[in-house]
Design a protein around this motif. Sequence first.
Motif, PDB file in Angstrom:
ATOM      1  N   VAL A 122     -15.900  27.668  31.825  1.00  0.00           N
ATOM      2  CA  VAL A 122     -15.002  27.726  30.666  1.00  0.00           C
ATOM      3  C   VAL A 122     -14.149  26.470  30.606  1.00  0.00           C
ATOM      4  CG1 VAL A 122     -13.048  28.958  29.632  1.00  0.00           C
ATOM      5  CG2 VAL A 122     -15.005  30.245  30.512  1.00  0.00           C
ATOM      6  N   GLY A 123     -13.616  26.061  31.754  1.00  0.00           N
ATOM      7  CA  GLY A 123     -12.793  24.846  31.799  1.00  0.00           C
ATOM      8  C   GLY A 123     -13.563  23.617  31.356  1.00  0.00           C
ATOM      9  N   THR A 124     -14.811  23.505  31.787  1.00  0.00           N
ATOM     10  CA  THR A 124     -15.655  22.368  31.390  1.00  0.00           C
ATOM     11  C   THR A 124     -15.910  22.385  29.886  1.00  0.00           C
ATOM     12  OG1 THR A 124     -16.717  22.353  33.562  1.00  0.00           O
ATOM     13  CG2 THR A 124     -17.892  21.244  31.768  1.00  0.00           C
ATOM     14  N   ALA A 125     -16.177  23.569  29.342  1.00  0.00           N
ATOM     15  CA  ALA A 125     -16.419  23.679  27.893  1.00  0.00           C
ATOM     16  C   ALA A 125     -15.171  23.304  27.105  1.00  0.00           C
ATOM     17  CB  ALA A 125     -16.867  25.087  27.534  1.00  0.00           C
ATOM     18  N   LEU A 126     -14.006  23.768  27.550  1.00  0.00           N
ATOM     19  CA  LEU A 126     -12.755  23.432  26.854  1.00  0.00           C
ATOM     20  C   LEU A 126     -12.428  21.951  26.990  1.00  0.00           C
ATOM     21  CD1 LEU A 126     -10.568  26.548  27.707  1.00  0.00           C
ATOM     22  CD2 LEU A 126     -11.541  25.947  25.497  1.00  0.00           C
ATOM     23  N   GLU A 127     -12.686  21.395  28.165  1.00  0.00           N
ATOM     24  CA  GLU A 127     -12.444  19.958  28.377  1.00  0.00           C
ATOM     25  C   GLU A 127     -13.341  19.122  27.462  1.00  0.00           C
ATOM     26  OE1 GLU A 127     -10.597  16.649  29.696  1.00  0.00           O
ATOM     27  OE2 GLU A 127     -10.010  18.687  30.205  1.00  0.00           O
ATOM     28  N   SER A 128     -14.574  19.579  27.283  1.00  0.00           N
ATOM     29  CA  SER A 128     -15.502  18.894  26.380  1.00  0.00           C
ATOM     30  C   SER A 128     -14.963  18.886  24.952  1.00  0.00           C
ATOM     31  CB  SER A 128     -16.865  19.582  26.434  1.00  0.00           C
ATOM     32  OG  SER A 128     -17.701  19.119  25.422  1.00  0.00           O
ATOM     33  N   LYS A 129     -14.411  20.011  24.519  1.00  0.00           N
ATOM     34  CA  LYS A 129     -13.824  20.096  23.172  1.00  0.00           C
ATOM     35  C   LYS A 129     -12.615  19.176  23.055  1.00  0.00           C
ATOM     36  CE  LYS A 129     -16.667  22.847  21.400  1.00  0.00           C
ATOM     37  NZ  LYS A 129     -17.588  22.308  20.422  1.00  0.00           N
ATOM     38  N   LYS A 130     -11.837  19.123  24.116  1.00  0.00           N
ATOM     39  CA  LYS A 130     -10.633  18.288  24.129  1.00  0.00           C
ATOM     40  C   LYS A 130     -10.988  16.820  23.910  1.00  0.00           C
ATOM     41  CE  LYS A 130      -6.788  17.248  27.228  1.00  0.00           C
ATOM     42  NZ  LYS A 130      -6.276  17.511  28.582  1.00  0.00           N
ATOM     43  N   ARG A 131     -12.134  16.424  24.433  1.00  0.00           N
ATOM     44  CA  ARG A 131     -12.564  15.026  24.305  1.00  0.00           C
ATOM     45  C   ARG A 131     -13.147  14.699  22.934  1.00  0.00           C
ATOM     46  NH1 ARG A 131     -15.576  15.257  29.767  1.00  0.00           N
ATOM     47  NH2 ARG A 131     -13.842  15.201  31.194  1.00  0.00           N
ATOM     48  N   GLN A 132     -13.512  15.740  22.178  1.00  0.00           N
ATOM     49  CA  GLN A 132     -14.080  15.492  20.844  1.00  0.00           C
ATOM     50  C   GLN A 132     -12.988  14.973  19.925  1.00  0.00           C
ATOM     51  OE1 GLN A 132     -16.018  18.872  19.130  1.00  0.00           O
ATOM     52  NE2 GLN A 132     -17.573  18.976  20.710  1.00  0.00           N
ATOM     53  N   LEU A 150     -12.932  36.609  30.006  1.00  0.00           N
ATOM     54  CA  LEU A 150     -14.313  36.355  30.399  1.00  0.00           C
ATOM     55  C   LEU A 150     -14.473  36.307  31.918  1.00  0.00           C
ATOM     56  CD1 LEU A 150     -16.656  35.982  28.493  1.00  0.00           C
ATOM     57  CD2 LEU A 150     -16.400  33.537  28.703  1.00  0.00           C
ATOM     58  N   CYS A 151     -13.529  35.730  32.604  1.00  0.00           N
ATOM     59  CA  CYS A 151     -13.647  35.520  34.055  1.00  0.00           C
ATOM     60  C   CYS A 151     -13.119  36.673  34.890  1.00  0.00           C
ATOM     61  CB  CYS A 151     -12.917  34.244  34.442  1.00  0.00           C
ATOM     62  SG  CYS A 151     -13.582  32.777  33.619  1.00  0.00           S
TER      63      CYS A 151
END
Length: 154
Positions: A122-132, A150-151
Amino acid sequence: MRVIEQRNDTARLVAIYKSKARLPLEDLKREQEVIASAVEAGKRHGLSEDRVRTFFADQIKASKFVQSAVMTNGLFEKLPDLAPGEDLASLRIVLDQMQEELLSSLAAFDNANYRERCRILVGTALESKKRQKGYPLMMMAATAQATLSLCKSD
């Protein structure tokens, strides 16, 4: 994550409609209907009532967060027009149709034992969005809310 994001984006459209129609943000009857329907459908996916109830409560909280932000913004600037046919009834149909995919994804997530590394995923997915570039902070916060349970273990 994709369906959660689609659901949050649809909540943005619901907010535009509600704001223009001067409807209240909260509709407790609708919330109860959504959760009851999800719990019933979740049984077909082998999901516990508590798991579905908690997960969909998070989806509703995320939707209300998005709607609140959009409706507040609408007090200060003109909200965009909706496309023809985008009314509350049709938007709710879209949200209801997402329910099956959310439940299927939740069951697959649980069956794959992703919970062990859930926070990382989840953290990786949110970090990916943050970089967009241009990804709205409001939508990232809503996605974080929607993935809150979820976790957690049952």
